[in-house]
Design a protein around this motif. Structure first.
Motif, mmCIF file in Angstrom:
data_model
loop_
_atom_site.group_PDB
_atom_site.id
_atom_site.type_symbol
_atom_site.label_atom_id
_atom_site.label_comp_id
_atom_site.label_asym_id
_atom_site.label_seq_id
_atom_site.Cartn_x
_atom_site.Cartn_y
_atom_site.Cartn_z
ATOM 1 N N VAL A 104 0.851 -1.205 0.000
ATOM 2 C CA VAL A 104 0.000 0.000 0.000
ATOM 3 C C VAL A 104 0.887 1.256 0.000
ATOM 4 N N ASN A 105 0.522 2.192 -0.870
ATOM 5 C CA ASN A 105 1.191 3.486 -0.954
ATOM 6 C C ASN A 105 0.191 4.542 -0.478
ATOM 7 N N VAL A 106 0.500 5.213 0.632
ATOM 8 C CA VAL A 106 -0.405 6.257 1.140
ATOM 9 C C VAL A 106 0.040 7.599 0.558
ATOM 10 N N THR A 107 -0.865 8.210 -0.206
ATOM 11 C CA THR A 107 -0.501 9.379 -0.997
ATOM 12 C C THR A 107 -1.132 10.662 -0.454
ATOM 13 N N LEU A 108 -0.752 11.787 -1.055
ATOM 14 C CA LEU A 108 -1.240 13.105 -0.644
ATOM 15 C C LEU A 108 -0.851 13.410 0.810
ATOM 16 N N CYS A 109 0.420 13.137 1.117
ATOM 17 C CA CYS A 109 0.950 13.420 2.460
ATOM 18 C C CYS A 109 1.631 14.790 2.448
ATOM 19 N N PHE A 110 1.213 15.638 3.375
ATOM 20 C CA PHE A 110 1.760 16.994 3.452
ATOM 21 C C PHE A 110 2.273 17.357 4.844
ATOM 22 N N SER A 111 2.296 16.391 5.777
ATOM 23 C CA SER A 111 2.842 16.712 7.100
ATOM 24 C C SER A 111 3.507 15.480 7.708
ATOM 25 N N ALA A 112 4.398 15.739 8.658
ATOM 26 C CA ALA A 112 5.117 14.649 9.344
ATOM 27 C C ALA A 112 4.138 13.793 10.144
ATOM 28 N N ASN A 113 3.121 14.434 10.746
ATOM 29 C CA ASN A 113 2.145 13.654 11.512
ATOM 30 C C ASN A 113 1.357 12.692 10.609
ATOM 31 N N GLN A 114 1.028 13.160 9.413
ATOM 32 C CA GLN A 114 0.329 12.265 8.476
ATOM 33 C C GLN A 114 1.223 11.058 8.154
ATOM 34 N N ILE A 144 10.576 15.919 3.826
ATOM 35 C CA ILE A 144 11.273 14.638 3.596
ATOM 36 C C ILE A 144 12.269 14.394 4.739
ATOM 37 N N GLN A 145 13.001 15.444 5.103
ATOM 38 C CA GLN A 145 13.983 15.318 6.198
ATOM 39 C C GLN A 145 13.293 14.961 7.524
ATOM 40 N N ASP A 146 12.171 15.635 7.812
ATOM 41 C CA ASP A 146 11.463 15.364 9.077
ATOM 42 C C ASP A 146 10.955 13.923 9.130
ATOM 43 N N ILE A 147 10.407 13.459 8.013
ATOM 44 C CA ILE A 147 9.886 12.076 8.007
ATOM 45 C C ILE A 147 11.039 11.078 8.154
ATOM 46 N N ARG A 148 12.174 11.372 7.479
ATOM 47 C CA ARG A 148 13.347 10.478 7.602
ATOM 48 C C ARG A 148 13.746 10.349 9.075
ATOM 49 N N ILE A 160 9.999 5.915 2.384
ATOM 50 C CA ILE A 160 9.679 7.292 1.987
ATOM 51 C C ILE A 160 9.803 7.411 0.469
ATOM 52 N N LEU A 161 8.655 7.657 -0.160
ATOM 53 C CA LEU A 161 8.567 7.758 -1.619
ATOM 54 C C LEU A 161 8.334 9.245 -1.943
ATOM 55 N N ALA A 162 9.424 9.979 -2.126
ATOM 56 C CA ALA A 162 9.300 11.425 -2.353
ATOM 57 C C ALA A 162 8.607 11.674 -3.692
ATOM 58 N N ALA A 163 7.480 12.412 -3.622
ATOM 59 C CA ALA A 163 6.631 12.602 -4.808
ATOM 60 C C ALA A 163 6.502 14.081 -5.141
ATOM 61 N N SER A 164 5.778 14.341 -6.241
ATOM 62 C CA SER A 164 5.617 15.712 -6.722
ATOM 63 C C SER A 164 6.989 16.349 -6.914
#
Ligand code: E4P
Length: 217
Positions: A104-114, A144-148, A160-164
């Motif tokens: 599963v790929n969860v998309t439209l992520c715009f925050s570290a909490n998401q 990207i850095q925060d999620i890493r 972490i699949l960096a998109a857009s």
């Protein structure tokens, strides 16, 4: 770092695949529209070219319907990754399908909490959108850095699949940060090979070689 190509254009995927640049593919409803193709048919064709994960996105808004769509998409090929939006319904779908052994790929992520929620729901991939944050004068790469950092703090296995991704700089910065995967349009991936000094150097070599009058074959 893996390279996924962000398109449903079969010819473009095939061309990059021949260069060894395609570890996977991501699609979304807008890219399916752009292709002018039927989602099931074009996704099957892509899966025949690419052996890595191929993301196909659900379009329902309730969990039950998303799960049904995800199961149908997963029947296309074993390398299908079901793409779900980062909503409560999407997270529930992620949990159910992941527990059933699907990617599963969860998309439209715009925050570290998401991203944290997606990892806890068992996502194989989280897709933070860099370019769309940059469009709002925010720093997409900071996400990207925060999620890493968060994923490493707790040893989450979600990739972490960096998109857009819009620029070559996005790609190199993602590699420096340690994103697991980038997904980018074909033109951005092809453009990574370009450098004016490469062009200039090649022109000089060709000119000097012509003066030698020699041939290799
Ligand atoms: C990711 O999976 C999306 O398909 C994509 O990267 C979105 O990119 P965009 O913001 O350029 O449309």
């Amino acid at each position: 770092m893996k390279f996924f190509v962000d398109t449903a254009d079969v010819a473009a995927i095939s061309e990059l695949n021949d260069l060894g640049m395609v570890d996977g593919v991501t699609t979304n409803p807008s890219l399916i529209l752009k292709s002018g193709r039927n989602i099931l048919e074009v996704t099957k064709e892509i899966c025949e070219i690419v052996s890595g994960p191929v993301s196909a996105e659900v379009v329902a808004l309730t969990a039950d319907e998303m799960i049904a769509e995800g199961r149908k998409l997963a029947e296309i090929a074993p390398n299908i990754t079901v793409k779900v939006p980062l909503t409560h319904a999407g997270l529930k779908t992620c949990k159910v399908l992941s527990d059933n052994g699907l990617m599963v790929n969860v998309t439209l992520c715009f925050s570290a909490n998401q991203a944290l929620l997606a990892a806890k729901a068992g996502a194989t991939f989280i897709s933070p959108f860099i370019g769309r944050l940059d469009d709002m004068n925010l720093e997409g790469l900071d996400l990207i850095q925060d999620i890493r950092t968060i994923y490493d703090n707790y040893d989450f296995k979600t990739q972490i699949l960096a998109a857009s991704i819009r620029t070559a700089n996005h790609v190199s910065q993602c590699a420096l940060i340690g994103a697991d995967v980038i997904t980018a349009p074909p033109a951005v991936i092809k453009g990574l090979a370009n450098h004016p000094l490469t062009d200039k150097g090649l022109e000089q070599f060709m000119s000097d070689w012509a003066k030698t009058g020699q041939k290799i074959v």
